[in-house]
Design a protein around this motif. Structure first.
Motif, PDB file in Angstrom:
ATOM      1  N   LEU A 236       5.906  -5.195  13.401  1.00  0.00           N
ATOM      2  CA  LEU A 236       4.918  -4.178  13.771  1.00  0.00           C
ATOM      3  C   LEU A 236       3.625  -4.354  12.976  1.00  0.00           C
ATOM      4  CD1 LEU A 236       4.247  -1.571  15.312  1.00  0.00           C
ATOM      5  CD2 LEU A 236       5.208  -0.331  13.374  1.00  0.00           C
ATOM      6  N   ILE A 237       3.752  -4.583  11.685  1.00  0.00           N
ATOM      7  CA  ILE A 237       2.563  -4.766  10.840  1.00  0.00           C
ATOM      8  C   ILE A 237       1.806  -6.014  11.246  1.00  0.00           C
ATOM      9  CG2 ILE A 237       1.815  -5.267   8.480  1.00  0.00           C
ATOM     10  CD1 ILE A 237       4.102  -3.372   7.557  1.00  0.00           C
TER      11      ILE A 237
ATOM     12  N   ARG B 160      -7.755  -2.474   7.872  1.00  0.00           N
ATOM     13  CA  ARG B 160      -7.742  -2.781   6.442  1.00  0.00           C
ATOM     14  C   ARG B 160      -6.298  -2.793   5.976  1.00  0.00           C
ATOM     15  NH1 ARG B 160     -11.020   0.560   2.633  1.00  0.00           N
ATOM     16  NH2 ARG B 160      -9.270   1.898   3.047  1.00  0.00           N
ATOM     17  N   LEU B 161      -5.963  -3.738   5.106  1.00  0.00           N
ATOM     18  CA  LEU B 161      -4.586  -3.853   4.635  1.00  0.00           C
ATOM     19  C   LEU B 161      -4.153  -2.605   3.874  1.00  0.00           C
ATOM     20  CD1 LEU B 161      -4.448  -7.595   3.544  1.00  0.00           C
ATOM     21  CD2 LEU B 161      -3.851  -6.567   5.739  1.00  0.00           C
ATOM     22  N   ALA B 162      -5.074  -1.992   3.146  1.00  0.00           N
ATOM     23  CA  ALA B 162      -4.750  -0.768   2.408  1.00  0.00           C
ATOM     24  C   ALA B 162      -4.367   0.358   3.372  1.00  0.00           C
ATOM     25  CB  ALA B 162      -5.919  -0.349   1.531  1.00  0.00           C
TER      26      ALA B 162
ATOM     27  N   GLY C  65      -0.717   2.221   3.363  1.00  0.00           N
ATOM     28  CA  GLY C  65      -0.566   3.668   3.230  1.00  0.00           C
ATOM     29  C   GLY C  65       0.171   4.286   4.398  1.00  0.00           C
ATOM     30  N   GLY C  66      -0.126   3.820   5.590  1.00  0.00           N
ATOM     31  CA  GLY C  66       0.520   4.361   6.782  1.00  0.00           C
ATOM     32  C   GLY C  66       1.983   3.979   6.906  1.00  0.00           C
TER      33      GLY C  66
ATOM     34  N   ILE D  81       4.201   1.479   1.966  1.00  0.00           N
ATOM     35  CA  ILE D  81       4.489   0.260   1.220  1.00  0.00           C
ATOM     36  C   ILE D  81       3.233  -0.115   0.446  1.00  0.00           C
ATOM     37  CG2 ILE D  81       6.263  -0.616   2.776  1.00  0.00           C
ATOM     38  CD1 ILE D  81       4.178  -2.351   4.097  1.00  0.00           C
ATOM     39  N   SER D  82       3.361  -1.075  -0.442  1.00  0.00           N
ATOM     40  CA  SER D  82       2.198  -1.475  -1.232  1.00  0.00           C
ATOM     41  C   SER D  82       1.293  -2.405  -0.428  1.00  0.00           C
ATOM     42  CB  SER D  82       2.645  -2.187  -2.512  1.00  0.00           C
ATOM     43  OG  SER D  82       3.222  -3.429  -2.201  1.00  0.00           O
ATOM     44  N   ALA D  83       0.029  -2.436  -0.811  1.00  0.00           N
ATOM     45  CA  ALA D  83      -0.919  -3.335  -0.135  1.00  0.00           C
ATOM     46  C   ALA D  83      -0.529  -4.790  -0.339  1.00  0.00           C
ATOM     47  CB  ALA D  83      -2.343  -3.082  -0.659  1.00  0.00           C
ATOM     48  N   SER D  84       0.077  -5.097  -1.487  1.00  0.00           N
ATOM     49  CA  SER D  84       0.494  -6.490  -1.715  1.00  0.00           C
ATOM     50  C   SER D  84       1.603  -6.900  -0.759  1.00  0.00           C
ATOM     51  CB  SER D  84       0.924  -6.700  -3.175  1.00  0.00           C
ATOM     52  OG  SER D  84       2.058  -5.923  -3.465  1.00  0.00           O
ATOM     53  N   SER D  85       2.471  -5.960  -0.357  1.00  0.00           N
ATOM     54  CA  SER D  85       3.510  -6.275   0.633  1.00  0.00           C
ATOM     55  C   SER D  85       2.884  -6.584   1.985  1.00  0.00           C
ATOM     56  CB  SER D  85       4.484  -5.112   0.778  1.00  0.00           C
ATOM     57  OG  SER D  85       5.275  -4.992  -0.374  1.00  0.00           O
ATOM     58  N   VAL D  86       1.863  -5.827   2.355  1.00  0.00           N
ATOM     59  CA  VAL D  86       1.184  -6.092   3.639  1.00  0.00           C
ATOM     60  C   VAL D  86       0.480  -7.452   3.562  1.00  0.00           C
ATOM     61  CG1 VAL D  86      -0.635  -5.330   5.200  1.00  0.00           C
ATOM     62  CG2 VAL D  86       0.884  -3.664   4.151  1.00  0.00           C
TER      63      VAL D  86
END
Length: 69
Positions: free
Chosen positions: A41-42, A52-54, A58-59, A62-67
């Motif tokens: 999905l991501i 934006r990855l952030a 947030g949605g 999970i952390s931005a580093s995971s995205v």
């Protein structure tokens, strides 16, 4: 009705190379520790809408580093 993704290409790869890359992906997915459905999905959302990855992080709680990974 769902549609599939089609990508036609010809790559001269050995079985060893494919196994190596598949093992790398398996280890990477274990490190991320997200269900495959959420990862898919991501990925689709990022490719389609370029958010934006952030915001994606947030949605999805999970952390931005995971995205980013």
């Amino acid at each position: 009705m769902s549609t599939g993704v089609v990508c036609r290409c010809r790559l001269p790869l050995t079985t060893h190379t494919l196994t190596y890359v598949a093992d790398l992906l398996r280890r990477h997915l274990k490190a991320i520790r997200l269900p495959p459905g959420k990862i898919a999905l991501i990925v689709v959302a990022v490719l389609r809408h370029d958010p934006r990855l952030a915001d994606m992080a947030g949605g999805n709680n999970i952390s931005a580093s995971s995205v980013r990974r």
